[in-house]
Design an enzyme around this catalytic site. Structure first.
Site, PDB file in Angstrom:
ATOM      1  N   LYS A 173       0.866  -1.183   0.000  1.00 23.98           N
ATOM      2  CA  LYS A 173       0.000   0.000   0.000  1.00 23.98           C
ATOM      3  C   LYS A 173       0.902   1.232   0.000  1.00 23.98           C
ATOM      4  CE  LYS A 173      -1.616   2.901   2.848  1.00 23.98           C
ATOM      5  NZ  LYS A 173      -1.647   4.121   2.016  1.00 23.98           N
ATOM      6  N   GLU A 250      10.620   2.130  10.040  1.00 19.87           N
ATOM      7  CA  GLU A 250      11.589   3.210   9.810  1.00 19.87           C
ATOM      8  C   GLU A 250      10.825   4.509   9.972  1.00 19.87           C
ATOM      9  OE1 GLU A 250      14.677   3.286   9.732  1.00 19.87           O
ATOM     10  OE2 GLU A 250      15.020   1.139   9.545  1.00 19.87           O
ATOM     11  N   CYS A 284      13.896  11.550   6.011  1.00 19.02           N
ATOM     12  CA  CYS A 284      14.049  11.229   7.427  1.00 19.02           C
ATOM     13  C   CYS A 284      15.511  11.305   7.830  1.00 19.02           C
ATOM     14  CB  CYS A 284      13.448   9.865   7.739  1.00 19.02           C
ATOM     15  SG  CYS A 284      14.165   8.566   6.770  1.00 19.02           S
ATOM     16  N   GLU A 383      10.632  16.618  14.605  1.00 19.72           N
ATOM     17  CA  GLU A 383      10.922  16.542  13.178  1.00 19.72           C
ATOM     18  C   GLU A 383       9.970  17.445  12.395  1.00 19.72           C
ATOM     19  OE1 GLU A 383      10.098  12.816  11.053  1.00 19.72           O
ATOM     20  OE2 GLU A 383      12.078  13.026  10.149  1.00 19.72           O
TER      21      GLU A 383
HETATM   22  C1  UN1 Z   1      18.429   8.752   1.948  1.00 18.43           C
HETATM   23  O1  UN1 Z   1      18.682   9.703   2.685  1.00 18.43           O
HETATM   24  O2  UN1 Z   1      19.145   8.498   0.960  1.00 18.43           O
HETATM   25  O3  UN1 Z   1      12.147   8.176   4.360  1.00 18.43           O
HETATM   26  C2  UN1 Z   1      17.321   7.814   2.174  1.00 18.43           C
HETATM   27  C3  UN1 Z   1      13.325   8.515   4.328  1.00 18.43           C
HETATM   28  C4  UN1 Z   1      14.343   7.438   4.474  1.00 18.43           C
HETATM   29  C5  UN1 Z   1      15.202   7.277   3.275  1.00 18.43           C
HETATM   30  C6  UN1 Z   1      16.340   8.233   3.215  1.00 18.43           C
HETATM   31  N1  UN1 Z   1      13.688   6.202   4.779  1.00 18.43           N
HETATM   32  O4  UN1 Z   1      13.625   9.679   4.170  1.00 18.43           O
END
Ligand code: UN1
Length: 482
Positions: A173, A250, A284, A383
């Site tokens: 999804k 994550e 992130c 964040e």
């Molecule tokens: C990156 O910085 O190359 O959602 C990848 C995000 C991370 C991936 C970052 N899971 O921003």
């Protein structure tokens, strides 16, 4: 021209309940596509198809799976400019960034094609005479993947590829905001020869389709990338279901970039600007806390502002654009809200933070840099997920390390220094899952583990060979022969 994108369920393209519009954040008059929003019934049908496909798929040879993933990798790489353009159009990162991400998706598929034939086990002598112990890895079952809007092709690729490589069936999804890239990727994999039901796509809302995926008894594992608040709910739902699901999360970051007095100024400024503002800060892994030693502080701030002044914020698809728009109105409102919060807490807005008008209606925000901030302010703790960063002045390395680690997150951390001693100490003592020396905190390789500590991640790492920890389950088989 728009095209209705359908869900892939059991090898058939099917419409769902409603159609929803995928809008270009650089030009809100431009509708990229309409897509079918799946229903709970669609989700249930997708899981049933995946479950039915699993016994045969999990017993295919590595070579069979290799052929399919390799073919898909080749098509993604051959079409990377077109896919990159689609990505930039639906998500708003610049065209070079979009093409870069599409390339990365192809590289990930190629890497996991190789992994199909590389998965080995172990033979360990038993403590009992005549007994042998084999440790092997098997597919987990039906895996549910929930992916975010900010990497609309790379993240689906880095979850789908290992899932399929190790013999799992998938229901994905993708984010409601950016389904077009996930759709294109699923289409490519489907045409590369996957048997019906092995890979299913159900687009739609998290509250309906996502929730049903989390609660479905025939889904064995969930891999999620998104916010901490949603991640917590995902984990709770995985534990509440019977049987309990394996879960991988994550989530966010508040990633520090330390700049010491002995840093090369140009390198430090490049790392900060790239890490904090490229991809509109919507990563992130973005460097949102710039922790700068007093001796270089003023020079660093002045040089960073000079660099920011030269950045072109414009339509993601325009040649020469450095920073594309924010992804949508709601994220823009969040960014503006944090700019106000930082000012009300006493931070100094040293540059940017203004809404910008461009030729087309879009969500254009000037990158914002705050100075005179402390690590206790909300701007340092929460964040933002936008082109907003703040500078925290520190007196020495020890204070820099302490401030860098004083956060509830722990995804990525960087240091700019020419001192081997401090770089080595930082690599060892940073409480982040990924540490960068003289490099931006964002922008990672695809073949090594990705993930963080503390509030940033939960469960096994993604990417590289480490991905098998989540996408396989270990079997210990004992045998005795006289
Ligand atoms: C990156 O910085 O190359 O959602 C990848 C995000 C991370 C991936 C970052 N899971 O921003």
């Amino acid at each position: 021209m728009t095209e209705m994108l359908k869900n892939l369920i059991g090898g058939e393209w099917k419409t769902g309940g409603n159609a929803s519009k995928d809008v270009n954040p650089s030009n809100t008059n431009d509708v990229v596509n309409e897509y079918a929003q799946g229903t709970v019934a669609d989700l249930n049908a997708a899981v049933a198809a995946a479950k039915a496909a699993f016994p045969a798929w999990s017993r295919t040879t590595g070579q069979e799976r290799y052929e399919i993933l390799k073919k898909a990798a080749d098509e993604v790489l051959a079409r990377r400019e077109e896919l990159g353009k689609l990505l930039s159009r639906e998500e708003g990162k610049t065209l070079p960034e979009g093409i870069g991400e599409a390339t990365r998706a192809g590289q990930i598929l190629a890497f996991f094609a190789g992994e199909c034939v590389r998965l080995g086990g172990e033979m360990i002598p038993s403590i009992r005479p005549g007994v042998g112990v084999e440790v092997t890895r098997e597919a987990v079952g039906v895996v549910g993947l929930i992916t975010p809007w900010n990497f609309p092709i790379a993240i689906p690729a880095w979850k789908i590829a290992p899932a399929l490589a190790y013999g799992n069936c998938v229901v994905i999804k993708p984010a409601d905001l950016t389904p077009a890239c996930a759709w294109a990727l699923v289409d490519i994999l489907n045409r590369a020869g996957l048997p019906k039901g092995v890979l299913n796509l159900v687009m739609g809302r998290g509250s309906t389709v996502g929730q049903a995926l989390l609660e479905h008894k025939d889904v064995s594992a969930i891999s999620f990338t998104g916010s901490v608040a949603t991640g917590r709910k995902v984990a709770a739902a995985c534990v509440a279901s019977t049987p309990m699901k394996k879960v991988q999360l994550e989530m966010g970051g508040k990633n520090p970039l330390v700049v010491l007095d002995d840093a090369d100024l140009a390198t430090a400024v490049d790392c900060a600007v790239n890490g904090a503002y490229f991809s509109t800060g919507q990563r992130c892994t973005a460097s949102s806390r710039l922790i700068v030693q007093a001796g270089i502080h003023d020079r660093f701030v002045a040089a960073t502002i000079d660099k920011l002044k030269a950045l072109v914020v414009d339509d993601a698809l325009k040649q020469g654009t450095h920073i594309g728009p924010v992804v949508d109105k709601s994220q823009l409102d969040t960014d503006l809200e944090y700019i106000k919060i930082a000012q009300s807490e006493g931070a100094k807005l040293a540059w940017g933070g203004e809404l910008l008008n461009r030729q087309t209606p879009g969500f254009y925000l000037q990158p914002a840099l705050f100075t005179e901030t402390t690590n206790a302010m909300r701007i340092s703790r929460e964040e933002v997920f936008g082109p907003v960063a703040n500078v925290i002045r520190v007196k020495d390395y020890d204070e820099a390390l302490a401030v860098a680690n004083d956060t509830e997150f722990g995804l990525s951390a960087g240091i700019c220094t020419s001192s081997l001693k401090h770089a080595t100490h930082f690599k060892r003592n940073s409480e982040a899952g990924m540490v960068m020396v003289n490099l931006p905190t964002a922008g990672v390789d695809y073949h090594v583990p990705f993930g963080g500590r503390k509030g940033s991640s939960y469960g096994p790492r993604e990417q590289g060979t480490y991905a098998r920890e989540f996408y396989t389950t270990v079997k210990t088989a004992y045998s005795f022969a006289k």
